[in-house]
Design a protein around this motif. Sequence first.
Motif, PDB file in Angstrom:
ATOM      1  N   TYR A  12       0.834  -1.202   0.000  1.00  0.00           N
ATOM      2  CA  TYR A  12       0.000   0.000   0.000  1.00  0.00           C
ATOM      3  C   TYR A  12       0.867   1.249   0.000  1.00  0.00           C
ATOM      4  O   TYR A  12       0.652   2.168  -0.793  1.00  0.00           O
ATOM      5  CB  TYR A  12      -0.922  -0.016   1.220  1.00  0.00           C
ATOM      6  N   TYR A  13       1.860   1.305   0.883  1.00  0.00           N
ATOM      7  CA  TYR A  13       2.714   2.488   0.993  1.00  0.00           C
ATOM      8  C   TYR A  13       3.532   2.693  -0.276  1.00  0.00           C
ATOM      9  O   TYR A  13       3.692   3.821  -0.742  1.00  0.00           O
ATOM     10  CB  TYR A  13       3.635   2.361   2.220  1.00  0.00           C
ATOM     11  N   THR A  14       4.040   1.605  -0.856  1.00  0.00           N
ATOM     12  CA  THR A  14       4.818   1.715  -2.086  1.00  0.00           C
ATOM     13  C   THR A  14       3.949   2.251  -3.222  1.00  0.00           C
ATOM     14  O   THR A  14       4.375   3.142  -3.968  1.00  0.00           O
ATOM     15  CB  THR A  14       5.412   0.355  -2.460  1.00  0.00           C
ATOM     16  N   ALA A  15       2.738   1.734  -3.357  1.00  0.00           N
ATOM     17  CA  ALA A  15       1.840   2.234  -4.393  1.00  0.00           C
ATOM     18  C   ALA A  15       1.493   3.697  -4.148  1.00  0.00           C
ATOM     19  O   ALA A  15       1.436   4.499  -5.087  1.00  0.00           O
ATOM     20  CB  ALA A  15       0.571   1.386  -4.434  1.00  0.00           C
ATOM     21  N   TRP A  16       1.282   4.051  -2.895  1.00  0.00           N
ATOM     22  CA  TRP A  16       0.908   5.410  -2.517  1.00  0.00           C
ATOM     23  C   TRP A  16       2.013   6.399  -2.843  1.00  0.00           C
ATOM     24  O   TRP A  16       1.767   7.467  -3.404  1.00  0.00           O
ATOM     25  CB  TRP A  16       0.591   5.409  -1.036  1.00  0.00           C
ATOM     26  N   VAL A  17       3.247   6.054  -2.494  1.00  0.00           N
ATOM     27  CA  VAL A  17       4.357   6.997  -2.620  1.00  0.00           C
ATOM     28  C   VAL A  17       5.007   6.963  -4.001  1.00  0.00           C
ATOM     29  O   VAL A  17       5.389   7.994  -4.533  1.00  0.00           O
ATOM     30  CB  VAL A  17       5.398   6.715  -1.514  1.00  0.00           C
ATOM     31  N   ILE A  18       5.126   5.786  -4.606  1.00  0.00           N
ATOM     32  CA  ILE A  18       5.879   5.667  -5.850  1.00  0.00           C
ATOM     33  C   ILE A  18       4.971   5.693  -7.085  1.00  0.00           C
ATOM     34  O   ILE A  18       5.286   6.360  -8.071  1.00  0.00           O
ATOM     35  CB  ILE A  18       6.742   4.392  -5.834  1.00  0.00           C
ATOM     36  N   LEU A  19       3.866   4.982  -7.051  1.00  0.00           N
ATOM     37  CA  LEU A  19       3.040   4.874  -8.251  1.00  0.00           C
ATOM     38  C   LEU A  19       1.994   5.983  -8.383  1.00  0.00           C
ATOM     39  O   LEU A  19       1.732   6.460  -9.490  1.00  0.00           O
ATOM     40  CB  LEU A  19       2.339   3.518  -8.272  1.00  0.00           C
ATOM     41  N   LEU A  20       1.385   6.390  -7.277  1.00  0.00           N
ATOM     42  CA  LEU A  20       0.284   7.337  -7.338  1.00  0.00           C
ATOM     43  C   LEU A  20       0.639   8.682  -7.975  1.00  0.00           C
ATOM     44  O   LEU A  20      -0.191   9.250  -8.689  1.00  0.00           O
ATOM     45  CB  LEU A  20      -0.296   7.535  -5.938  1.00  0.00           C
ATOM     46  N   PRO A  21       1.827   9.236  -7.766  1.00  0.00           N
ATOM     47  CA  PRO A  21       2.143  10.517  -8.418  1.00  0.00           C
ATOM     48  C   PRO A  21       2.106  10.461  -9.947  1.00  0.00           C
ATOM     49  O   PRO A  21       1.934  11.495 -10.594  1.00  0.00           O
ATOM     50  CB  PRO A  21       3.555  10.836  -7.921  1.00  0.00           C
ATOM     51  N   PHE A  22       2.234   9.284 -10.529  1.00  0.00           N
ATOM     52  CA  PHE A  22       2.230   9.160 -11.979  1.00  0.00           C
ATOM     53  C   PHE A  22       0.835   8.921 -12.557  1.00  0.00           C
ATOM     54  O   PHE A  22       0.671   8.846 -13.765  1.00  0.00           O
ATOM     55  CB  PHE A  22       3.160   8.023 -12.411  1.00  0.00           C
ATOM     56  N   ILE A  23      -0.162   8.794 -11.691  1.00  0.00           N
ATOM     57  CA  ILE A  23      -1.541   8.569 -12.129  1.00  0.00           C
ATOM     58  C   ILE A  23      -2.289   9.896 -12.061  1.00  0.00           C
ATOM     59  O   ILE A  23      -2.128  10.665 -11.109  1.00  0.00           O
ATOM     60  CB  ILE A  23      -2.224   7.501 -11.248  1.00  0.00           C
ATOM     61  N   ASP A  24      -3.108  10.165 -13.059  1.00  0.00           N
ATOM     62  CA  ASP A  24      -3.870  11.405 -13.132  1.00  0.00           C
ATOM     63  C   ASP A  24      -4.647  11.635 -11.837  1.00  0.00           C
ATOM     64  O   ASP A  24      -5.259  10.716 -11.291  1.00  0.00           O
ATOM     65  CB  ASP A  24      -4.828  11.333 -14.327  1.00  0.00           C
TER      66      ASP A  24
END
Length: 84
Positions: A23-35
């Motif tokens: 969850y934290y990895t998706a939140w911090v690393i992936l989410l900024p690249f999603i609209d």
Amino acid sequence: QATGTDQVVGLGLVAVSLIIFTYYTAWVILLPFIDSQHVIHKYFLPRAYAVAIPLAAGLLLLLFVGLFITYVMLKSERVTKKAQ
């Protein structure tokens, strides 16, 4: 040899840790690249908490470690004084 209960508790702790890490990895690393208008953003807290939550957890951990060390040192000091 670990008992069945120990193994279940250990498996539970590993599973919870894996879920939190993912969850934290998706939140911090992936989410900024999603609209920012994408529906997935409603499942995550605001980004400010990505720093605040680990910081608070780290401070609480340091507090409890410090309290434990203080308790052990004071207890051993009392035992030493009684022995004299």
